[in-house]
Design a protein around this motif. Sequence first.
Motif, PDB file in Angstrom:
ATOM      1  N   ASN A   1       0.796  -1.229   0.000  1.00  0.00           N
ATOM      2  CA  ASN A   1       0.000   0.000   0.000  1.00  0.00           C
ATOM      3  C   ASN A   1       0.827   1.277   0.000  1.00  0.00           C
ATOM      4  O   ASN A   1       0.312   2.345  -0.313  1.00  0.00           O
ATOM      5  CB  ASN A   1      -0.935   0.015   1.210  1.00  0.00           C
ATOM      6  CG  ASN A   1      -1.862  -1.186   1.233  1.00  0.00           C
ATOM      7  OD1 ASN A   1      -1.788  -2.019   2.135  1.00  0.00           O
ATOM      8  ND2 ASN A   1      -2.718  -1.311   0.238  1.00  0.00           N
ATOM      9  N   ARG A   2       2.097   1.186   0.346  1.00  0.00           N
ATOM     10  CA  ARG A   2       2.973   2.354   0.275  1.00  0.00           C
ATOM     11  C   ARG A   2       3.739   2.335  -1.044  1.00  0.00           C
ATOM     12  O   ARG A   2       4.025   1.275  -1.584  1.00  0.00           O
ATOM     13  CB  ARG A   2       3.936   2.374   1.464  1.00  0.00           C
ATOM     14  CG  ARG A   2       3.228   2.641   2.793  1.00  0.00           C
ATOM     15  CD  ARG A   2       4.173   2.570   3.973  1.00  0.00           C
ATOM     16  NE  ARG A   2       3.522   3.034   5.194  1.00  0.00           N
ATOM     17  CZ  ARG A   2       2.680   2.302   5.916  1.00  0.00           C
ATOM     18  NH1 ARG A   2       2.405   1.054   5.520  1.00  0.00           N
ATOM     19  NH2 ARG A   2       2.118   2.793   7.001  1.00  0.00           N
ATOM     20  N   ILE A   3       4.090   3.516  -1.530  1.00  0.00           N
ATOM     21  CA  ILE A   3       4.722   3.607  -2.839  1.00  0.00           C
ATOM     22  C   ILE A   3       6.015   2.805  -2.891  1.00  0.00           C
ATOM     23  O   ILE A   3       6.332   2.185  -3.915  1.00  0.00           O
ATOM     24  CB  ILE A   3       4.957   5.097  -3.224  1.00  0.00           C
ATOM     25  CG1 ILE A   3       5.439   5.204  -4.668  1.00  0.00           C
ATOM     26  CG2 ILE A   3       5.903   5.763  -2.261  1.00  0.00           C
ATOM     27  CD1 ILE A   3       4.458   4.751  -5.703  1.00  0.00           C
ATOM     28  N   SER A   4       6.757   2.786  -1.799  1.00  0.00           N
ATOM     29  CA  SER A   4       8.006   2.017  -1.780  1.00  0.00           C
ATOM     30  C   SER A   4       7.730   0.521  -1.894  1.00  0.00           C
ATOM     31  O   SER A   4       8.460  -0.207  -2.588  1.00  0.00           O
ATOM     32  CB  SER A   4       8.788   2.306  -0.492  1.00  0.00           C
ATOM     33  OG  SER A   4       7.995   2.000   0.654  1.00  0.00           O
ATOM     34  N   GLU A   5       6.667   0.057  -1.239  1.00  0.00           N
ATOM     35  CA  GLU A   5       6.303  -1.363  -1.320  1.00  0.00           C
ATOM     36  C   GLU A   5       5.811  -1.716  -2.720  1.00  0.00           C
ATOM     37  O   GLU A   5       6.149  -2.778  -3.257  1.00  0.00           O
ATOM     38  CB  GLU A   5       5.198  -1.672  -0.296  1.00  0.00           C
ATOM     39  CG  GLU A   5       5.613  -1.452   1.146  1.00  0.00           C
ATOM     40  CD  GLU A   5       4.427  -1.522   2.110  1.00  0.00           C
ATOM     41  OE1 GLU A   5       4.665  -1.746   3.308  1.00  0.00           O
ATOM     42  OE2 GLU A   5       3.271  -1.351   1.659  1.00  0.00           O
ATOM     43  N   ILE A   6       5.008  -0.832  -3.300  1.00  0.00           N
ATOM     44  CA  ILE A   6       4.490  -1.079  -4.641  1.00  0.00           C
ATOM     45  C   ILE A   6       5.639  -1.158  -5.639  1.00  0.00           C
ATOM     46  O   ILE A   6       5.705  -2.069  -6.477  1.00  0.00           O
ATOM     47  CB  ILE A   6       3.503   0.037  -5.043  1.00  0.00           C
ATOM     48  CG1 ILE A   6       2.280   0.008  -4.118  1.00  0.00           C
ATOM     49  CG2 ILE A   6       3.071  -0.129  -6.496  1.00  0.00           C
ATOM     50  CD1 ILE A   6       1.376   1.222  -4.267  1.00  0.00           C
TER      51      ILE A   6
ATOM     52  N   ALA B   1       8.922   6.343 -11.312  1.00  0.00           N
ATOM     53  CA  ALA B   1       8.331   5.951 -12.590  1.00  0.00           C
ATOM     54  C   ALA B   1       6.864   5.557 -12.448  1.00  0.00           C
ATOM     55  O   ALA B   1       6.163   5.415 -13.450  1.00  0.00           O
ATOM     56  CB  ALA B   1       9.118   4.788 -13.188  1.00  0.00           C
ATOM     57  N   LEU B   2       6.406   5.382 -11.206  1.00  0.00           N
ATOM     58  CA  LEU B   2       5.030   4.929 -10.985  1.00  0.00           C
ATOM     59  C   LEU B   2       4.086   6.071 -10.630  1.00  0.00           C
ATOM     60  O   LEU B   2       2.869   5.865 -10.583  1.00  0.00           O
ATOM     61  CB  LEU B   2       4.999   3.888  -9.862  1.00  0.00           C
ATOM     62  CG  LEU B   2       5.730   2.570 -10.150  1.00  0.00           C
ATOM     63  CD1 LEU B   2       5.664   1.661  -8.922  1.00  0.00           C
ATOM     64  CD2 LEU B   2       5.120   1.868 -11.356  1.00  0.00           C
ATOM     65  N   SER B   3       4.620   7.254 -10.375  1.00  0.00           N
ATOM     66  CA  SER B   3       3.762   8.362  -9.936  1.00  0.00           C
ATOM     67  C   SER B   3       2.715   8.723 -10.994  1.00  0.00           C
ATOM     68  O   SER B   3       1.548   8.952 -10.664  1.00  0.00           O
ATOM     69  CB  SER B   3       4.614   9.591  -9.596  1.00  0.00           C
ATOM     70  OG  SER B   3       5.368  10.013 -10.726  1.00  0.00           O
TER      71      SER B   3
ATOM     72  N   ILE C   1      -0.032   5.914 -11.307  1.00  0.00           N
ATOM     73  CA  ILE C   1      -0.868   5.924 -10.103  1.00  0.00           C
ATOM     74  C   ILE C   1      -1.814   7.121 -10.114  1.00  0.00           C
ATOM     75  O   ILE C   1      -3.001   6.997  -9.790  1.00  0.00           O
ATOM     76  CB  ILE C   1       0.014   5.923  -8.829  1.00  0.00           C
ATOM     77  CG1 ILE C   1       0.628   4.528  -8.627  1.00  0.00           C
ATOM     78  CG2 ILE C   1      -0.798   6.329  -7.600  1.00  0.00           C
ATOM     79  CD1 ILE C   1       1.583   4.426  -7.467  1.00  0.00           C
ATOM     80  N   GLU C   2      -1.310   8.286 -10.506  1.00  0.00           N
ATOM     81  CA  GLU C   2      -2.166   9.474 -10.568  1.00  0.00           C
ATOM     82  C   GLU C   2      -3.293   9.286 -11.572  1.00  0.00           C
ATOM     83  O   GLU C   2      -4.422   9.745 -11.348  1.00  0.00           O
ATOM     84  CB  GLU C   2      -1.333  10.710 -10.921  1.00  0.00           C
ATOM     85  CG  GLU C   2      -0.494  11.241  -9.775  1.00  0.00           C
ATOM     86  CD  GLU C   2      -1.323  11.590  -8.548  1.00  0.00           C
ATOM     87  OE1 GLU C   2      -2.389  12.227  -8.709  1.00  0.00           O
ATOM     88  OE2 GLU C   2      -0.922  11.222  -7.435  1.00  0.00           O
ATOM     89  N   ARG C   3      -3.010   8.599 -12.683  1.00  0.00           N
ATOM     90  CA  ARG C   3      -4.068   8.350 -13.669  1.00  0.00           C
ATOM     91  C   ARG C   3      -5.144   7.437 -13.096  1.00  0.00           C
ATOM     92  O   ARG C   3      -6.338   7.655 -13.317  1.00  0.00           O
ATOM     93  CB  ARG C   3      -3.467   7.759 -14.949  1.00  0.00           C
ATOM     94  CG  ARG C   3      -2.768   8.795 -15.820  1.00  0.00           C
ATOM     95  CD  ARG C   3      -2.488   8.264 -17.206  1.00  0.00           C
ATOM     96  NE  ARG C   3      -1.450   7.256 -17.218  1.00  0.00           N
ATOM     97  CZ  ARG C   3      -0.146   7.523 -17.272  1.00  0.00           C
ATOM     98  NH1 ARG C   3       0.267   8.780 -17.329  1.00  0.00           N
ATOM     99  NH2 ARG C   3       0.741   6.551 -17.297  1.00  0.00           N
ATOM    100  N   LEU C   4      -4.730   6.420 -12.351  1.00  0.00           N
ATOM    101  CA  LEU C   4      -5.707   5.522 -11.723  1.00  0.00           C
ATOM    102  C   LEU C   4      -6.525   6.249 -10.665  1.00  0.00           C
ATOM    103  O   LEU C   4      -7.716   5.976 -10.487  1.00  0.00           O
ATOM    104  CB  LEU C   4      -4.995   4.312 -11.109  1.00  0.00           C
ATOM    105  CG  LEU C   4      -4.454   3.284 -12.106  1.00  0.00           C
ATOM    106  CD1 LEU C   4      -3.560   2.268 -11.398  1.00  0.00           C
ATOM    107  CD2 LEU C   4      -5.590   2.566 -12.829  1.00  0.00           C
ATOM    108  N   ILE C   5      -5.902   7.198  -9.971  1.00  0.00           N
ATOM    109  CA  ILE C   5      -6.632   8.004  -8.989  1.00  0.00           C
ATOM    110  C   ILE C   5      -7.650   8.893  -9.701  1.00  0.00           C
ATOM    111  O   ILE C   5      -8.797   9.018  -9.266  1.00  0.00           O
ATOM    112  CB  ILE C   5      -5.656   8.852  -8.149  1.00  0.00           C
ATOM    113  CG1 ILE C   5      -4.843   7.952  -7.204  1.00  0.00           C
ATOM    114  CG2 ILE C   5      -6.416   9.902  -7.334  1.00  0.00           C
ATOM    115  CD1 ILE C   5      -3.769   8.685  -6.423  1.00  0.00           C
ATOM    116  N   SER C   6      -7.229   9.513 -10.818  1.00  0.00           N
ATOM    117  CA  SER C   6      -8.147  10.403 -11.547  1.00  0.00           C
ATOM    118  C   SER C   6      -9.335   9.646 -12.115  1.00  0.00           C
ATOM    119  O   SER C   6     -10.401  10.222 -12.324  1.00  0.00           O
ATOM    120  CB  SER C   6      -7.398  11.133 -12.668  1.00  0.00           C
ATOM    121  OG  SER C   6      -7.062  10.253 -13.730  1.00  0.00           O
TER     122      SER C   6
END
Length: 464
Positions: free
Chosen positions: A251-256, A266-268, A271-276
């Motif tokens: 659940n944390r970005i480092s774990e993902i 590279a995942l930001s 992830i932001e697109r999935l949030i939007s």
Amino acid sequence: MEFLDRKEETAELKRVLDPKRNSSFVVVFGRRRLGKSTLISRVLEKTDIYYVGGDIIDPIQREMFKSQVKEVYPEFGLAQYSGWEEMLKMLNKLADRRFTLCLDEFPYIVKHAHELPSILQRLIDAGELKFNIIICGSSQRMMQNMILSKAEPLYGRAQAILDIRPIPIAYLQEALSLSAIQTIEEYSVWGGVPRYWELREDYEGLEEAMRGMLLSTTGVLYDEPKKLFLDDMMSVVQSESLMAVIAGGANRISEIAARMNRDASALSGPIERLISMNYIRREIPFGESPKKSKKGVYRINDPMMDFYYTFIMPNLSSIGRGRRTYVTELIKQNFNEYVARHWEHLCRECVSGNKLFDYMWKDAARWWGSVKIDNTIYRMEFDVMAESLDGSALLVGECKWTNPEIAGELHKKLLEKAGRLSFAQNKEIIPVLFLKYPPKDADIVSSLNILYPEDVVRLAYGEE
């Protein structure tokens, strides 16, 4: 199934499409199966023009559009047109009254006719249109970009923008005639998507519906997430990988990033697109700034997606071999724990923006962290925490999706924990228990603040 909710959206469409007004440009978007097309069709008249675009080359698309229009204006079909601008200008010339043109699945049309948004911009800006235009689409990403990006030609042109969201949980109880507990269990699988509810109606119960729609390679929802990602033209592999690792407990970005063997930076973007798209959400501890907090955790926001990546994707091999009973038993063993996390989220939504226990509450959130008292470190977590609108009170809540509890003990521990919080000093503490069942010590219930499933179903995503 009856057409549910959407009263505000219906009223807004009727307002902007009123023949007494000047011609309007309206945008309707939202993920598939939310009832966008049904909503629009309910406000259109028989003499309006409704066209559904397809993922086909532009010349064929225009011929199909031409065929649809000539059902209302036969003379429209007599001419040959070089492109969309010529067709729309001819339609405007033929218009003998105010009507509405709806271009559904608009992103598919634009995919093969990139010039269309600019054509619409010119026609709208000229101020000579005799008809209303509605554009509608399931590709949230494309629709948002075309309408909300300042660089796009249609930016700022719409008289109304309807972002169609899932339907509140209370309507699910009404639609399927369920108890409050059953409603929360079913909502944890289907979410607020009316098409899923409609499909669920064909089955006797939740287990039968899951087996028929999700635990079979021929099930109508078996590959639903892929279709949703394709609608938004996102990378299916990357999106599914992110959803799978989040559902799996990273659940944390480092774990993902570690699970996916990728750099967190590279995942930001993905992830932001999935949030939007409202597929995932970022949770931060109560009271912290969304921009500054480094404690953010990611959860799957869409219940059906959460169910799919928690139970279906890890067991695709078993489902492919027809082992539905095996997978059903796995689900049964873990179902209460799974529903519990959606119960917590619903409890927070129940508090947010509502008036409860004599106070109006700001948005509720989880809180987790460490508190040092007399050289002792206490690690604590609160399922629900919210500040009153006037800032004088703090609601602290404990959520239980289990067999009957001893409410007196839960209440006492909740107050003890809250008393250790420095930011809770000088505030009135309102302890609240969110319980699946009435507690064992029923004799003291009247002296405690307790909300049950029927209360949460009524209040979540709604008002007191």
